[in-house]
Structure formats: C-alpha cells, structure tokens
Design an enzyme around this catalytic site. Structure first.
Site, PDB file in Angstrom:
ATOM      1  N   ASP A   1       0.841  -1.200   0.000  1.00  0.00           N
ATOM      2  CA  ASP A   1       0.000   0.000   0.000  1.00  0.00           C
ATOM      3  C   ASP A   1       0.876   1.251   0.000  1.00  0.00           C
ATOM      4  O   ASP A   1       2.039   1.220   0.433  1.00  0.00           O
ATOM      5  CB  ASP A   1      -0.881   0.025   1.259  1.00  0.00           C
ATOM      6  CG  ASP A   1      -2.091  -0.898   1.137  1.00  0.00           C
ATOM      7  OD1 ASP A   1      -2.302  -1.483   0.061  1.00  0.00           O
ATOM      8  OD2 ASP A   1      -2.830  -1.006   2.135  1.00  0.00           O
TER       9      ASP A   1
ATOM     10  N   ARG B   1      -1.455  -0.758  -8.453  1.00  0.00           N
ATOM     11  CA  ARG B   1      -2.790  -0.235  -8.131  1.00  0.00           C
ATOM     12  C   ARG B   1      -2.718   1.301  -8.144  1.00  0.00           C
ATOM     13  O   ARG B   1      -1.858   1.884  -7.493  1.00  0.00           O
ATOM     14  CB  ARG B   1      -3.237  -0.695  -6.743  1.00  0.00           C
ATOM     15  CG  ARG B   1      -4.601  -0.107  -6.347  1.00  0.00           C
ATOM     16  CD  ARG B   1      -4.894  -0.264  -4.848  1.00  0.00           C
ATOM     17  NE  ARG B   1      -4.744  -1.620  -4.405  1.00  0.00           N
ATOM     18  CZ  ARG B   1      -4.338  -1.949  -3.156  1.00  0.00           C
ATOM     19  NH1 ARG B   1      -4.053  -1.017  -2.276  1.00  0.00           N
ATOM     20  NH2 ARG B   1      -4.217  -3.210  -2.820  1.00  0.00           N
TER      21      ARG B   1
HETATM   22  C1  LIG Z   1      -8.836  -1.043  -3.441  1.00  0.00           C
HETATM   23  C2  LIG Z   1      -8.380   0.270  -2.879  1.00  0.00           C
HETATM   24  C3  LIG Z   1      -7.145   0.353  -2.266  1.00  0.00           C
HETATM   25  C4  LIG Z   1      -6.699   1.575  -1.777  1.00  0.00           C
HETATM   26  N1  LIG Z   1      -5.406   1.680  -1.310  1.00  0.00           N
HETATM   27  C5  LIG Z   1      -4.929   2.899  -0.986  1.00  0.00           C
HETATM   28  C6  LIG Z   1      -3.556   3.084  -0.651  1.00  0.00           C
HETATM   29  O1  LIG Z   1      -2.746   2.153  -0.624  1.00  0.00           O
HETATM   30  N2  LIG Z   1      -3.125   4.349  -0.353  1.00  0.00           N
HETATM   31  C7  LIG Z   1      -3.982   5.426  -0.379  1.00  0.00           C
HETATM   32  O2  LIG Z   1      -3.525   6.545  -0.137  1.00  0.00           O
HETATM   33  N3  LIG Z   1      -5.279   5.266  -0.672  1.00  0.00           N
HETATM   34  C8  LIG Z   1      -5.779   4.049  -0.969  1.00  0.00           C
HETATM   35  N4  LIG Z   1      -7.094   3.918  -1.300  1.00  0.00           N
HETATM   36  C9  LIG Z   1      -8.057   5.031  -1.050  1.00  0.00           C
HETATM   37  C10 LIG Z   1      -8.103   6.004  -2.206  1.00  0.00           C
HETATM   38  O3  LIG Z   1      -6.908   6.753  -2.237  1.00  0.00           O
HETATM   39  C11 LIG Z   1      -9.295   6.970  -2.065  1.00  0.00           C
HETATM   40  O4  LIG Z   1      -9.185   7.703  -0.877  1.00  0.00           O
HETATM   41  C12 LIG Z   1     -10.651   6.292  -2.056  1.00  0.00           C
HETATM   42  O5  LIG Z   1     -10.687   5.211  -2.947  1.00  0.00           O
HETATM   43  C13 LIG Z   1     -11.748   7.292  -2.475  1.00  0.00           C
HETATM   44  O6  LIG Z   1     -11.546   7.713  -3.780  1.00  0.00           O
HETATM   45  P1  LIG Z   1     -12.405   7.208  -5.059  1.00  0.00           P
HETATM   46  O7  LIG Z   1     -11.459   6.964  -6.155  1.00  0.00           O
HETATM   47  O8  LIG Z   1     -13.233   6.064  -4.671  1.00  0.00           O
HETATM   48  O9  LIG Z   1     -13.230   8.464  -5.508  1.00  0.00           O
HETATM   49  P2  LIG Z   1     -14.198   9.467  -4.740  1.00  0.00           P
HETATM   50  O10 LIG Z   1     -14.411  10.592  -5.676  1.00  0.00           O
HETATM   51  O11 LIG Z   1     -13.669   9.786  -3.371  1.00  0.00           O
HETATM   52  O12 LIG Z   1     -15.501   8.610  -4.549  1.00  0.00           O
HETATM   53  C14 LIG Z   1     -16.339   8.249  -5.639  1.00  0.00           C
HETATM   54  C15 LIG Z   1     -17.630   7.714  -5.057  1.00  0.00           C
HETATM   55  O13 LIG Z   1     -17.364   6.493  -4.341  1.00  0.00           O
HETATM   56  C16 LIG Z   1     -18.099   6.449  -3.129  1.00  0.00           C
HETATM   57  N5  LIG Z   1     -17.155   6.522  -1.973  1.00  0.00           N
HETATM   58  C17 LIG Z   1     -15.827   6.782  -2.023  1.00  0.00           C
HETATM   59  N6  LIG Z   1     -15.278   6.699  -0.782  1.00  0.00           N
HETATM   60  C18 LIG Z   1     -16.299   6.405   0.049  1.00  0.00           C
HETATM   61  C19 LIG Z   1     -16.377   6.172   1.457  1.00  0.00           C
HETATM   62  N7  LIG Z   1     -15.308   6.228   2.248  1.00  0.00           N
HETATM   63  N8  LIG Z   1     -17.587   5.874   1.985  1.00  0.00           N
HETATM   64  C20 LIG Z   1     -18.691   5.784   1.205  1.00  0.00           C
HETATM   65  N9  LIG Z   1     -18.669   5.975  -0.139  1.00  0.00           N
HETATM   66  C21 LIG Z   1     -17.505   6.290  -0.709  1.00  0.00           C
HETATM   67  C22 LIG Z   1     -19.007   7.642  -3.150  1.00  0.00           C
HETATM   68  O14 LIG Z   1     -20.215   7.242  -3.762  1.00  0.00           O
HETATM   69  C23 LIG Z   1     -18.263   8.631  -4.009  1.00  0.00           C
HETATM   70  O15 LIG Z   1     -19.105   9.577  -4.598  1.00  0.00           O
HETATM   71  C24 LIG Z   1      -7.552   2.714  -1.831  1.00  0.00           C
HETATM   72  C25 LIG Z   1      -8.798   2.609  -2.446  1.00  0.00           C
HETATM   73  C26 LIG Z   1      -9.217   1.426  -2.986  1.00  0.00           C
HETATM   74  C27 LIG Z   1     -10.535   1.370  -3.658  1.00  0.00           C
END
Ligand SMILES: Cc1cc2nc3c(=O)[nH]c(=O)nc-3n(C[C@H](O)[C@H](O)[C@H](O)COP(=O)(O)OP(=O)(O)OC[C@H]3O[C@@H](n4cnc5c(N)ncnc54)[C@H](O)[C@@H]3O)c2cc1C
Length: 308
Positions: A134, A184
């Site tokens: 991560d 990722r």
């Molecule tokens: C598989 C995976 C692994 C990850 N690993 C890391 C990592 O190693 N390091 C790191 O910094 N970040 C990591 N993240 C988190 C990532 O950086 C984002 O903070 C997170 O995915 C929210 O961004 P989004 O792309 O989903 O878009 P957004 O624009 O934030 O969300 C899009 C839509 O998804 C839904 N959504 C998103 N987050 C939430 C929530 N918390 N609760 C409810 N609904 C939500 C909502 O409907 C929102 O409108 C990971 C995310 C995923 C999916």
C-alpha cells in the site's frame, strides 16, 4: 472542507481514545472493517469468492511503536495465509500490506520492514498468490518503492500502489509500467501539503486519467482502485484502446463501499477485487473512510447522538 480536519484527527491520540471508546463506534466501524480476528473474516472470504469476487486482505494496525509489534503484524499475515491455504483460496485472495505496520517508521525501519515483509511474500507465493504494498504518506514512498523493487527480484508479481494526487506519480507510473509491474492506482487518502500534491478534486481526477493511460499503455498489470463511476468508465475505454483483454487489468474497491457495483463489474466479466480490512487497530483506516465522504461522518455523529 471536512476531509482534512478528519485526516488531522486521524493522527491525534486524544481523538483515537475518544472515538475508539464511543459506545456506538463499533457498529459503524463494522461497515468498513467486518471483523477483528481471522476467524471472523473466513466466512466473508468464502462468501465473496463464491460470488465471483477476488479479495485483497489488509490486517489493520499501522500505528505500531515497537519491533515486537512489527513481528506480530508479520505473524498475523502468516496466520491469514495459513487459513487461505486450508481453504484452498490462495489464488483468489492476495495481501495488501502497509510497511509502517512492518516497522518502517522505527529506527532502522527500512531494513526491518523489508526483513518482516519478505517471509509474507514468500508464504503468499507458496499458495499461489501475491502481496501488494500500500502507499502511505509521501515521506514513506521512496522506502516503499525500494522495498518493492527488491522484492520483485525474486517475486516479480509483488505489486505496489501509486497515488494520483502526488506530483511525483506520473514519473513513478512510467518507471513501473516499463518494468512490467502490478500497480494499483488510487486517488490518495492522506493529508498531503500543496508542495507535493494536488489539492482540488478536479486536478486529482485529471491526473488519475493521465496516469491510468500510462499504465494501460505500458507493460504491467493495472489495478484500478476507485469507486468513481466516471473513472471506471474511462478505465474501460482506455483498456479497450490499449487492446487489453479482460484479464489484463482489474478493478478494486473497498469492502462496504458500492458493493452492488462490485457484483455488476464481476457479472460483466471483469476481474473485481474487494479490499477487505480486519483487525482490532482499525482507527486510522476508519478515519480515512470517514474523511472520504462527509456523509459517513454525519451518519457516525447521528448514531452517537441517538444512542447518547
Ligand atoms: C482497493 C483500494 C485500495 C486503496 N489503497 C490505498 C492506498 O494504498 N493508499 C492510499 O492513499 N489510498 C488508498 N485507497 C483510497 C483512495 O486513495 C481513495 O481515498 C478512495 O478510494 C476514495 O476515492 P475514489 O477513487 O473512490 O473516488 P471518490 O471521488 O472519493 O468517490 C467516488 C464515489 O465512491 C463512493 N465513496 C468513495 N469513498 C467512500 C467512502 N469512504 N464511503 C462511502 N462511499 C464512498 C461515493 O459514492 C463517491 O461519490 C484505496 C482505495 C481502494 C478502492
């Protein structure tokens, strides 16, 4: 506006004590972190794999302070891998590891984290699966990438995470795409200063698309870590343009977020991996989920008031 405040709270010991002890917190936490012990999580692994999903497992607990805790973290992953072996689910379930939990922030932490993570990567390979490192805050990334490169010498399937909000990430993506790595791509979940990271959502989204194009056109295996419907549609289009088949990239989403979309993408024939966290030290992971969506915080606060 609220996100940075919550992320600052995620580093506060006082807030940690307050929130962890709140009587209703556990119910809200369960949505994102569905178990504390490996035995709680086994039924979930069985259920999700039976539905055609794949998983990546995160044993939560990034805020360690002693080498003994880092060793315990390693052992928790080894215990999990042993369970997966018995279930014969090794090929469907990989591990996600935060190197901070393996000792990276302690004195001599780079070497310590490498020494702790290697046996987990070896054990994962022995049951036919792999590990993804991560991405944490930007100060940890040079060490993470160096450990990733070192592990890939013996285990080329070891993956890593890159964050679209950081200015450095396009260059990292080019290097990783050329080396054929599993990568990722996420937007980024930490509180980063304007000197190193985009601060506006539209800038981060644009960077995400630029970086995704680099990964799709490269030699590696892109893993699209996002719930954003627009980015998921763009990823499908970029994969198509790059001539990638359905098994030459995958989608990844977090357990408890847009679960119906997990099933929809899997039913369309996509590889869909659910990032599933479990363990007792859930505070940091939980706070990042609150910060991503203010509605989660409102729900959390409402449930505290109604029970209070
Ligand atoms: C598989 C995976 C692994 C990850 N690993 C890391 C990592 O190693 N390091 C790191 O910094 N970040 C990591 N993240 C988190 C990532 O950086 C984002 O903070 C997170 O995915 C929210 O961004 P989004 O792309 O989903 O878009 P957004 O624009 O934030 O969300 C899009 C839509 O998804 C839904 N959504 C998103 N987050 C939430 C929530 N918390 N609760 C409810 N609904 C939500 C909502 O409907 C929102 O409108 C990971 C995310 C995923 C999916």
């Amino acid at each position: 506006m609220l996100g940075p405040v919550i992320l600052a709270a995620s580093r506060s010991d006082r807030m940690r004590r307050l929130i962890s002890a709140a009587p209703v917190t556990k119910q809200v936490v369960d949505r994102f972190i569905p178990g504390e012990a490996v035995t709680d999580i086994v039924p979930i692994v069985k259920d999700l794999t039976a539905k055609g999903l794949e998983l990546t497992m995160d044993v939560v607990g990034e805020d360690i302070t002693t080498p003994e805790q880092a060793t315990a973290a390693r052992d928790a992953y080894l215990e999990l891998i042993d369970h997966l072996k018995q279930l014969q689910l090794g090929e469907r379930v990989e591990m996600s590891i935060k190197l901070s939990m393996f000792g990276q922030a302690l004195p001599g932490g780079h070497e310590l984290a490498l020494a702790n993570v290697r046996p987990v990567v070896e054990a994962a390979a022995a049951i036919g699966t792999t590990v993804t490192l991560d991405a944490e805050d930007h100060t940890t990334l040079d060490s993470m990438f160096a450990i990733h490169e070192e592990l890939r010498k013996d285990f080329p399937q070891t993956g890593c995470v890159i964050q679209a909000y950081l200015f450095r990430t396009e260059a990292d993506a080019r290097r990783l795409a050329a080396s054929g790595s599993r990568v990722r791509l996420v937007k980024g979940a930490y509180k980063e200063p304007a000197e190193v990271a985009y601060q506006q959502k539209h800038e981060i989204d644009k960077a995400y698309v630029r970086i995704l194009r680099i990964l799709m056109e490269g030699e590696g295996y892109p893993m699209i870590g996002s719930h954003d419907p627009r980015l998921i549609a763009i990823a499908q289009e970029l994969a198509h343009q790059a001539g990638r088949k359905l098994d030459e990239y995958e989608f990844q989403m977090l357990y408890g977020i847009r679960s119906e979309e997990h099933l929809r993408l899997a039913a369309e024939g996509h590889r869909m991996r659910v990032y599933t966290a479990y363990g007792t030290d859930w505070y940091g992971y939980f706070m990042r989920r609150l910060a991503e969506k203010p509605a989660n915080l409102r729900f959390f606060l409402r449930s505290m008031v109604s029970k209070g």
